[in-house]
Design an enzyme around this catalytic site. Structure first.
Site, PDB file in Angstrom:
ATOM      1  N   HIS A 113       0.789  -1.291  -0.056  1.00 58.87           N
ATOM      2  CA  HIS A 113      -0.221   0.088   0.022  1.00 58.87           C
ATOM      3  C   HIS A 113       0.851   1.021  -0.042  1.00 58.87           C
ATOM      4  O   HIS A 113       2.047   1.297   0.475  1.00 58.87           O
ATOM      5  CB  HIS A 113      -0.961  -0.055   1.324  1.00 58.87           C
ATOM      6  CG  HIS A 113      -1.653  -1.312   1.389  1.00 58.87           C
ATOM      7  ND1 HIS A 113      -2.611  -1.737   0.308  1.00 58.87           N
ATOM      8  CD2 HIS A 113      -1.791  -2.425   2.187  1.00 58.87           C
ATOM      9  CE1 HIS A 113      -3.135  -2.913   0.704  1.00 58.87           C
ATOM     10  NE2 HIS A 113      -2.510  -3.360   1.965  1.00 58.87           N
ATOM     11  N   GLU A 130      -1.997  -1.491   8.475  1.00 61.04           N
ATOM     12  CA  GLU A 130      -3.263  -2.622   8.974  1.00 61.04           C
ATOM     13  C   GLU A 130      -2.342  -3.408   9.867  1.00 61.04           C
ATOM     14  O   GLU A 130      -1.261  -3.670  10.104  1.00 61.04           O
ATOM     15  CB  GLU A 130      -3.642  -3.427   7.568  1.00 61.04           C
ATOM     16  CG  GLU A 130      -2.430  -4.209   6.807  1.00 61.04           C
ATOM     17  CD  GLU A 130      -2.687  -4.716   5.517  1.00 61.04           C
ATOM     18  OE1 GLU A 130      -3.742  -5.397   5.507  1.00 61.04           O
ATOM     19  OE2 GLU A 130      -2.431  -4.019   4.438  1.00 61.04           O
ATOM     20  N   HIS A 188       3.655  -7.406   1.330  1.00 58.31           N
ATOM     21  CA  HIS A 188       2.923  -8.381   2.186  1.00 58.31           C
ATOM     22  C   HIS A 188       1.988  -9.515   1.622  1.00 58.31           C
ATOM     23  O   HIS A 188       1.590  -9.019   0.528  1.00 58.31           O
ATOM     24  CB  HIS A 188       2.334  -7.985   3.537  1.00 58.31           C
ATOM     25  CG  HIS A 188       1.264  -7.017   2.993  1.00 58.31           C
ATOM     26  ND1 HIS A 188       1.059  -5.724   2.702  1.00 58.31           N
ATOM     27  CD2 HIS A 188      -0.112  -7.172   2.865  1.00 58.31           C
ATOM     28  CE1 HIS A 188       0.264  -5.076   2.376  1.00 58.31           C
ATOM     29  NE2 HIS A 188      -0.759  -6.156   2.733  1.00 58.31           N
ATOM     30  N   ARG A 208      -0.196  -4.455  -6.624  1.00 54.19           N
ATOM     31  CA  ARG A 208       0.305  -5.889  -6.705  1.00 54.19           C
ATOM     32  C   ARG A 208       1.612  -6.121  -7.458  1.00 54.19           C
ATOM     33  O   ARG A 208       1.743  -5.393  -8.516  1.00 54.19           O
ATOM     34  CB  ARG A 208      -0.835  -6.862  -7.343  1.00 54.19           C
ATOM     35  CG  ARG A 208      -2.028  -7.097  -6.637  1.00 54.19           C
ATOM     36  CD  ARG A 208      -2.775  -8.253  -7.403  1.00 54.19           C
ATOM     37  NE  ARG A 208      -3.229  -7.708  -8.454  1.00 54.19           N
ATOM     38  CZ  ARG A 208      -4.412  -6.975  -8.718  1.00 54.19           C
ATOM     39  NH1 ARG A 208      -5.483  -6.726  -7.537  1.00 54.19           N
ATOM     40  NH2 ARG A 208      -4.934  -6.639  -9.844  1.00 54.19           N
TER      41      ARG A 208
END
Length: 332
Positions: A113, A130, A188, A208
């Site tokens: 992100h 997150e 991640h 991605r």
């Protein structure tokens, strides 16, 4: 004026190619035959990305009580500071947390992100910090978080070109009760066989770099190589925090905190000056009650999630039956 009380929310289920059926064990009514990867427990997004949330708005609906059928966004408008306290809404006026369950039957894509530097320079690129709290994990299941020591931007670029990104990733065992926090910019992937409770800042901007198409015979999806290389953090990610005892802190960020409550109790005080999200990961009976009888007791089954408004938090207590675990998320 509506009586201020905890808001039990209806989950928003998201089909995913990597999803499974394990959310049924948390009481979710999954549509027959579909692989469901995500249950959005608390959401207030006016729009989502096509590859993330599906492109539409995602706003949680209140399941019961005086605001039944209204959205969490409606509640913010009706209750104002009584709901948020001193916490600030998002720049678009939404609730400042996105809370989910994720059921990974297969590996999720390796992704990143926007980093703070990248987000500040690109309109529409939003930070997403997150935390994954591991609720269940199959033997041998792993989480991919950050890179092996010494990996550089050039190494990542080469690995993307050669399709060998997993080989440079840092793989760690998925341990039930451990919480891994991933600051925005951390590359991640959630590994196969893991069920997590996820608390995050409300964004689904995702880049991605690897999608396991050969391993799972998936159709190819777009990769975001230039953006990912600009965002990737090559430092060591934060160490996990592990739940222990009746109540423990498992995540502390600039945006939110997370605690676990594991108890058979008549009343654990919630506390705090802002709203608190309560996720019941397992229980034989749980409830949120008012010490001063300001609202009727709200019962919660395993898998249910509620938002305790700021005006109620200091008076709220958790009542826990045997074998209960709750995850509490509060705003900073």
């Amino acid at each position: 004026m509506h009586t201020r009380c905890p808001l039990v929310l209806t989950p928003i289920l998201k089909p995913k190619v990597w999803g499974g059926r394990r959310l049924e064990a948390l009481g979710k009514a999954l549509p027959p035959g579909e692989a469901i990867g995500e249950s959005w427990e608390v959401a207030d997004l006016g729009s989502t990305s096509a590859s993330g949330g599906g492109g539409d708005a995602a706003r949680s609906v209140v399941a019961s009580g005086p605001l039944a059928g209204r959205t969490l966004h409606d509640a913010m408008g009706l209750w104002g500071a009584d709901l948020l306290g001193d916490a600030k809404p998002t720049s678009s006026g939404g609730f400042p947390l996105l809370v989910k369950y994720l059921d990974a039957r297969e590996h999720l894509s390796v992704q990143v992100h926007p980093s703070p530097t990248y987000a500040s320079a690109h309109a529409g690129a939003h930070l997403k910090t997150e935390s994954w709290y591991v609720v269940a994990a199959e033997p041998g299941a792993e989480l991919f978080i950050g890179f092996k020591p010494g990996v550089t931007k050039d190494d990542l670029s080469q690995a993307i070109a050669e399709g060998t990104v997993p080989g440079i990733m840092r793989a760690v065992p998925a341990v039930v009760g451990a919480c891994h926090t991933l600051p925005s910019g951390t590359v991640h992937a959630l590994g196969a066989g893991v069920l997590v409770a996820e608390v995050q800042t409300p964004s689904d901007t995702t880049y991605r770099v690897y999608d396991w198409t050969k391993e799972y015979d998936r159709p190819e999806r777009e990769l975001h190589i230039e953006q990912a290389l600009a965002c990737a953090d090559f430092g060591e990610p934060p160490a996990p925090m592990v739940a222990s005892g009746e109540r423990s802190v498992v995540a502390q960020t600039d945006f939110y905190t997370m605690e676990t409550v594991r108890a058979h109790c008549k009343g654990v005080a919630v506390g705090g000056q802002g709203p608190v999200v309560v996720m019941v990961t397992r229980t034989m009976g749980a409830a949120v009650a008012s010490r001063s009888d300001l609202w009727p007791e709200v019962t919660l089954a395993a898998g249910q999630t509620c938002v305790i408004p700021a005006a109620c938090a200091s008076d709220a207590v958790l009542r826990c039956g045997p074998d209960t675990e709750m995850v509490l998320a509060g705003l900073v």
